[in-house]
Design an enzyme around this catalytic site. Sequence first.
Site, short mmCIF file in Angstrom:
data_model
loop_
_atom_site.label_atom_id
_atom_site.label_comp_id
_atom_site.label_asym_id
_atom_site.label_seq_id
_atom_site.Cartn_x
_atom_site.Cartn_y
_atom_site.Cartn_z
N ARG A 65 -34.04 11.81 1.64
CA ARG A 65 -35.11 10.90 2.01
C ARG A 65 -35.22 9.70 1.06
O ARG A 65 -35.29 8.56 1.49
CB ARG A 65 -36.45 11.64 2.05
CG ARG A 65 -36.64 12.47 3.31
CD ARG A 65 -37.96 13.17 3.26
NE ARG A 65 -38.14 13.84 1.99
CZ ARG A 65 -38.81 13.34 0.96
NH1 ARG A 65 -39.42 12.19 1.06
NH2 ARG A 65 -38.88 14.02 -0.15
N THR A 66 -35.25 9.98 -0.23
CA THR A 66 -35.42 8.88 -1.19
C THR A 66 -34.22 7.93 -1.14
O THR A 66 -34.37 6.72 -1.15
CB THR A 66 -35.59 9.44 -2.61
OG1 THR A 66 -36.69 10.35 -2.61
CG2 THR A 66 -35.86 8.32 -3.60
N LYS A 95 -14.85 15.68 -14.55
CA LYS A 95 -13.73 15.49 -15.47
C LYS A 95 -14.23 15.28 -16.90
O LYS A 95 -13.45 15.00 -17.80
CB LYS A 95 -12.88 14.30 -15.05
CG LYS A 95 -12.31 14.40 -13.64
CD LYS A 95 -11.55 13.11 -13.26
CE LYS A 95 -11.15 13.11 -11.79
NZ LYS A 95 -10.81 11.75 -11.31
N ARG A 116 -30.86 8.47 -9.43
CA ARG A 116 -31.65 9.68 -9.60
C ARG A 116 -30.85 10.64 -10.47
O ARG A 116 -29.65 10.81 -10.27
CB ARG A 116 -31.97 10.36 -8.25
CG ARG A 116 -32.61 11.75 -8.46
CD ARG A 116 -33.27 12.29 -7.24
NE ARG A 116 -34.48 11.56 -6.93
CZ ARG A 116 -35.42 12.00 -6.09
NH1 ARG A 116 -35.28 13.17 -5.50
NH2 ARG A 116 -36.49 11.28 -5.85
N HIS A 144 -41.04 8.78 -12.12
CA HIS A 144 -40.61 8.38 -10.78
C HIS A 144 -41.41 7.12 -10.43
O HIS A 144 -42.29 7.14 -9.57
CB HIS A 144 -40.89 9.50 -9.79
CG HIS A 144 -40.15 9.38 -8.49
ND1 HIS A 144 -39.49 8.23 -8.11
CD2 HIS A 144 -39.96 10.26 -7.46
CE1 HIS A 144 -38.94 8.42 -6.93
NE2 HIS A 144 -39.20 9.62 -6.52
#
Lengths: 319, 319, 319
Positions: A65-66, A95, A116, A144
């Site tokens: 959604r975000t 890696k 995020r 946020h």
Amino acid sequence: MLTRVNEHPRRAAVRHLVTTDGMTREDVLRFIHLAEHLRGLPRERLRQRLPGRVIATLFYEPSTRTRLSFESAALKLGANVVGAENAIENSSAKKGEALADVFRIVGAYADAIVVRHHEPYTMAEAARLSPVPIINAGAGWGEHPTQALLDLYTISRELGRIDGLRIAVMGDLKYGRTVHSLLNLLRLFPGVRVTLLHLASLGLPEPLAHRLRADGLELTEASDVAAVLPEVDVVYQTRVQRERLERPEELEGAGRFRIGPEELALLPAHARILHPLPRVDELDAAIDEDPRAAYFRQAENGLYMRMAILDDLLGGDAV
Amino acid sequence: MLTRVNEHPRRAAVRHLVTTDGMTREDVLRFIHLAEHLRGLPRERLRQRLPGRVIATLFYEPSTRTRLSFESAALKLGANVVGAENAIENSSAKKGEALADVFRIVGAYADAIVVRHHEPYTMAEAARLSPVPIINAGAGWGEHPTQALLDLYTISRELGRIDGLRIAVMGDLKYGRTVHSLLNLLRLFPGVRVTLLHLASLGLPEPLAHRLRADGLELTEASDVAAVLPEVDVVYQTRVQRERLERPEELEGAGRFRIGPEELALLPAHARILHPLPRVDELDAAIDEDPRAAYFRQAENGLYMRMAILDDLLGGDAV
Amino acid sequence: MLTRVNEHPRRAAVRHLVTTDGMTREDVLRFIHLAEHLRGLPRERLRQRLPGRVIATLFYEPSTRTRLSFESAALKLGANVVGAENAIENSSAKKGEALADVFRIVGAYADAIVVRHHEPYTMAEAARLSPVPIINAGAGWGEHPTQALLDLYTISRELGRIDGLRIAVMGDLKYGRTVHSLLNLLRLFPGVRVTLLHLASLGLPEPLAHRLRADGLELTEASDVAAVLPEVDVVYQTRVQRERLERPEELEGAGRFRIGPEELALLPAHARILHPLPRVDELDAAIDEDPRAAYFRQAENGLYMRMAILDDLLGGDAV
């Protein structure tokens, strides 16, 4: 005319949005004003805001959604998007590559990076190294900020003001990053009174509570939901961040903080219920169609607020 | 001029494509005609069909080919795309979020949502809640209406008609959603005669067979592939949906239903072999270059049919 | 004016970039020239190079940086992108589909396909079957031609020439596909002298070393890093491909091949350090700000080289 948001320590021209710290009331109002302005523009005009810009979305914690909200916002402004839906699995993180290198390199391809990450401290590091704006789209249990801005946009749009409101904040105040950023911005609005409702184990981190009070935000603890609801203008409900809990026992008694038809009946007619979504069971779908249930409108507002943030950070000279 | 396809029960203006139920012969012919029309337009004209629209692709069952087909179709029409390649893993589905919320929220960002899901009943729910058109891109063992439309487009393009054709449908008729949707649409074309070839355990679901016959579709069961092939105009071969089988024993004897050079030799010169792809071993690569092997052209037709569907559902007023 | 790169055996009009074999000095210089030319164009002019083209990125080995580099390059040229971030997991590969079918089908949707795959031999197969250009974005332990081109672009840009340079190539020469492609192109530049520095177990595959020497490339083996560094113009450092090692013992002594401040002190002032990135610990972050550390500029050059490659393969007639 533009205030510098989270300005880069060494490169004055690069502005980031990685924390609500240091943001001013004017910053918040400017973003709200711009979101509302963009909302009113026809599709063709919107597409001329950021033509040809490339926005990268790096999601180390997947969130459909975000991510889609940011990507839709970018595309509607005429920008293009490159993205990593699951950067932790699908990248050289496996890696052993340092994140620092990723930000420098992707910053050479893209005009802004939306990140995020599960680790709150990543964002400051990203902002330090990236040659292009970093936008924090959720940082572990930390912050946020774009969610907090869209929350305030929603409150302002639904109730006509933010100053002086009485706001109940419920649920998981410990790990709930949206709450941390929201309270940090509510601090900037005179007369706001906040009531905290939460399980004993899921209260606001003490250093944050202390800082907010020192800055003049009125914070009251309460435990009786039924006593609080009739007195508030806004209920900000949140999901328990089960994935961040250390012990399942922390959840005992969470049922007390659910909102359903009974709780809704206690709420004033003008009040609004917000929730950053996704929800689990703390918000009964039976109340979805009540006009006080503002959370789907809030999600839609997110599109316009993210347009405003991208437009502000990238398109300054085009306004 | 536009017929309503899968109209929303409450919002008359929103049209979806979630099932072949309720579609008319005219709907099918309109989509075929539009696909052929779009195929003939130059690149520049195509890009003016859906400028600035945002199409979301939510794949809860990953499928690179089908997703890329829809995304390419959208982009060629001038629209933009946001997508979730692996929505089940990379989203709040993990946090326990209801799908219903996802459709409402993504519907606030995007102008249409293309969904693939492992659960057939999801689509009706999505169409009920989404404020924008939902397009079913495959629903578990249920339906796959855009595939059926591109199959009919292919038959029509390769043989010049659909009415009156003799069609053998082979393979997994139990879990094969493309077969379910295709037969449901073939029902609309007079004189079509269908022969079903399958393992005893993988026959058409009885309620569907019953309904198709009640609607006048001629369905015949057969077991001898060699006897059927010389008599047909179209062979619609399908892959056994191994991932949906309950017991491996269901597969015993599947070798009888493979098509290779020997079977090809039995087929009339004008006949065509279709397959929704991907294939495993039921279609021998040795026949790929024979002009009767139409499955790669069928895949390409999918691009134009998906353009037609997006254009029809989203761009009605622009025609 | 255009030389044919990796021409398709049957379809003369389709050009691919799947191997450095068969490329000429003129091919390399043409790509470098075009990259530099595109770098100088304003954003608006760039977007008119490939308007409306659709580029597919199929990554069977996920790699966020390389994929984003290609996708950004395509978008900046005005093309659109459809992609599979994790094609092996999120596709019908799981259903047993042959890759060959994927290339034929995606080639029907897209105007070019960028492929990364763990299996070196995939690329020739893709080029054989695809109706549109295939670009090799890394093929197992085999080749990585676009990386080699951007490496040469970087060398040419940093040092003004390629002919006659002394180049140390360090690290994992056995599994390092970027080294294989780079040496294969250095072969085309007169007077280049290469020194190889590596663990005993990680040397250049013997057939490749033999072929390069037969073609006149001067290859010297060395083991003392400190003795080599003062004599070179370029150090090409690489990461050990731990994920491809057969036995962990192959790594013993790798510390000898790290580059940090001490090694940097031995390097001439005009010399440059390159690395294809990602790095692990073979390149100390403490040297990142030294002007001889060219690897972040090299990553940025990758954007322009990938633009040049896409533009050359797709837009020939538009130049």
